[in-house]
Design a protein around this motif. Sequence first.
Motif, short mmCIF file in Angstrom:
data_model
loop_
_atom_site.label_atom_id
_atom_site.label_comp_id
_atom_site.label_asym_id
_atom_site.label_seq_id
_atom_site.Cartn_x
_atom_site.Cartn_y
_atom_site.Cartn_z
N PHE A 25 0.83 -1.28 0.22
CA PHE A 25 -0.01 0.12 0.10
C PHE A 25 0.95 1.28 -0.20
N PRO A 26 1.92 1.53 0.80
CA PRO A 26 2.78 2.56 0.81
C PRO A 26 3.24 2.91 -0.59
N LEU A 27 3.63 1.93 -1.17
CA LEU A 27 4.15 2.27 -2.66
C LEU A 27 3.00 2.77 -3.71
N ASP A 28 2.01 2.01 -3.20
CA ASP A 28 0.81 2.47 -4.30
C ASP A 28 0.27 3.88 -3.91
N THR A 29 0.28 4.60 -2.85
CA THR A 29 0.19 5.88 -2.28
C THR A 29 1.34 6.94 -2.96
N VAL A 30 2.62 6.44 -2.74
CA VAL A 30 3.62 7.46 -3.63
C VAL A 30 3.30 7.25 -5.01
N LYS A 31 2.84 6.14 -5.69
CA LYS A 31 2.80 6.26 -7.07
C LYS A 31 1.58 7.01 -7.53
N THR A 32 0.44 7.10 -6.81
CA THR A 32 -0.96 8.08 -6.86
C THR A 32 -0.44 9.37 -6.77
N ARG A 33 0.20 9.76 -5.78
CA ARG A 33 0.60 11.14 -5.63
C ARG A 33 1.71 11.59 -6.59
N LEU A 34 2.36 10.79 -7.29
CA LEU A 34 3.32 11.13 -8.15
C LEU A 34 2.55 11.81 -9.49
N GLY A 226 -4.20 12.77 -24.06
CA GLY A 226 -3.84 14.07 -25.03
C GLY A 226 -3.40 15.08 -24.05
N GLY A 227 -4.14 15.54 -23.18
CA GLY A 227 -4.17 16.56 -22.10
C GLY A 227 -2.65 16.29 -21.51
N ILE A 228 -2.43 15.17 -20.96
CA ILE A 228 -0.99 14.90 -20.27
C ILE A 228 0.19 15.00 -21.13
N TRP A 229 0.04 14.50 -22.26
CA TRP A 229 1.04 14.74 -23.17
C TRP A 229 1.51 16.21 -23.64
N ARG A 230 0.29 17.07 -23.82
CA ARG A 230 0.46 18.38 -24.14
C ARG A 230 1.07 19.25 -22.97
N THR A 231 0.61 18.87 -21.89
CA THR A 231 1.09 19.75 -20.64
C THR A 231 2.46 19.34 -20.07
N GLN A 232 2.50 18.01 -19.98
CA GLN A 232 3.82 17.23 -19.36
C GLN A 232 4.76 16.34 -20.40
N GLY A 233 4.40 16.05 -21.55
CA GLY A 233 4.99 15.33 -22.30
C GLY A 233 5.03 13.93 -21.97
N LEU A 234 6.47 13.16 -22.36
CA LEU A 234 6.52 11.97 -22.12
C LEU A 234 6.75 11.55 -20.51
N SER A 235 7.33 12.46 -19.94
CA SER A 235 7.41 12.38 -18.42
C SER A 235 6.19 12.14 -17.70
N GLY A 236 5.30 13.18 -18.33
CA GLY A 236 3.99 12.96 -17.63
C GLY A 236 3.23 11.55 -17.88
N LEU A 237 3.38 11.25 -18.96
CA LEU A 237 2.64 10.07 -19.52
C LEU A 237 3.21 8.57 -18.55
N PHE A 238 4.55 8.90 -18.19
CA PHE A 238 5.09 7.72 -17.29
C PHE A 238 5.40 8.11 -16.05
N ALA A 239 4.68 9.12 -15.40
CA ALA A 239 4.84 9.54 -14.11
C ALA A 239 4.51 8.43 -13.28
N GLY A 240 5.30 8.09 -11.98
CA GLY A 240 5.26 7.04 -11.22
C GLY A 240 5.67 5.80 -11.68
N VAL A 241 6.49 5.55 -12.91
CA VAL A 241 6.57 4.31 -13.35
C VAL A 241 7.58 3.60 -12.71
N VAL A 242 8.32 4.08 -11.72
CA VAL A 242 9.52 3.34 -10.96
C VAL A 242 8.74 2.60 -9.68
N PRO A 243 7.90 3.45 -9.16
CA PRO A 243 7.12 2.74 -8.00
C PRO A 243 6.22 1.79 -8.52
N ARG A 244 5.61 2.00 -9.67
CA ARG A 244 4.57 1.10 -10.11
C ARG A 244 5.24 -0.16 -10.52
N MET A 245 6.46 -0.12 -11.27
CA MET A 245 7.00 -1.19 -11.63
C MET A 245 7.71 -1.97 -10.25
#
Length: 267
Positions: A25-34, A226-245
């Motif tokens: 659960f703690p890792l999931d919380t960190v991912k959600t907040r990221l 589309g909104g995430i891509w326009r405002t944050q780019g690739l990093s936004g689409l993969f936000a939280g990828v490390v704690p998710r993995m």
Amino acid sequence: MEPRESWAALAAGGVAGVCVDLILFPLDTVKTRLQSPQGFRKAGGFRGIYAGVPSTAIGSFPNAAVFFITYENVKSMLHHGSTSYLTPATHMVAASLGEVVACLIRVPSEVVKQRAQVSPSSSTLRILSHTLYHEGIQGLYRGYKSTVLREIPFSLVQFPLWESLKDLWSWKQGHVVDSWQSAVCGAFAGGFAAAVTTPLDVAKTRIMLAKAGSSNASGNVLAALGGIWRTQGLSGLFAGVVPRMAAISLGGFIFLGTYEKTRQLLL
């Protein structure tokens, strides 16, 4: 599929679901907040890392139990008369149907959990009451389509890969894999599936956390991406990828290993 096998799949799936969700659960919380639109710090940072855990504790057992009883029954029905080269397709269909059914339980639990995770000062019960009062039952199913659209591709990758890795390991050593070996296969399969489906997970999080009446609240996954891509780019689409993995790799080890071991003990 025999009734005893169905009950074993239901019980083993439920036990596995509770174990993995509460441990990670703690890792999931960190991912959600990221992934939260207000950013990691404003969403709570590392404070109240177990915010929303009651929702998960209540929803985990029935969610995982329903998934596995559907998965095992569909797999059993489709295996009859099918050739070996169709086995991966059988696993894909079984996992997809399992996710569609399980999401009927998972989504309300997930909505309340994620809203609690980004509002650690509010209790789970207060968030549930607020959602029902302002949005009704429909509010609890905000993000159902986006969750299914995330879970089906995830399962299409994870479960055939898990089953294939188990078959390969069994063939290499000359006997069926042990539960710990199944767990290792689950970790590899889960981590890979988590990485490739992260953009869909980010879109699902944004939709679930969106304020009522906002563009993301409509549940349109492509518009959210589309909104995430326009405002944050690739990093936004993969936000939280490390704690998710990390969470899903470890989760795959615990979840699928516990499932196999519990099922073996019950049969």
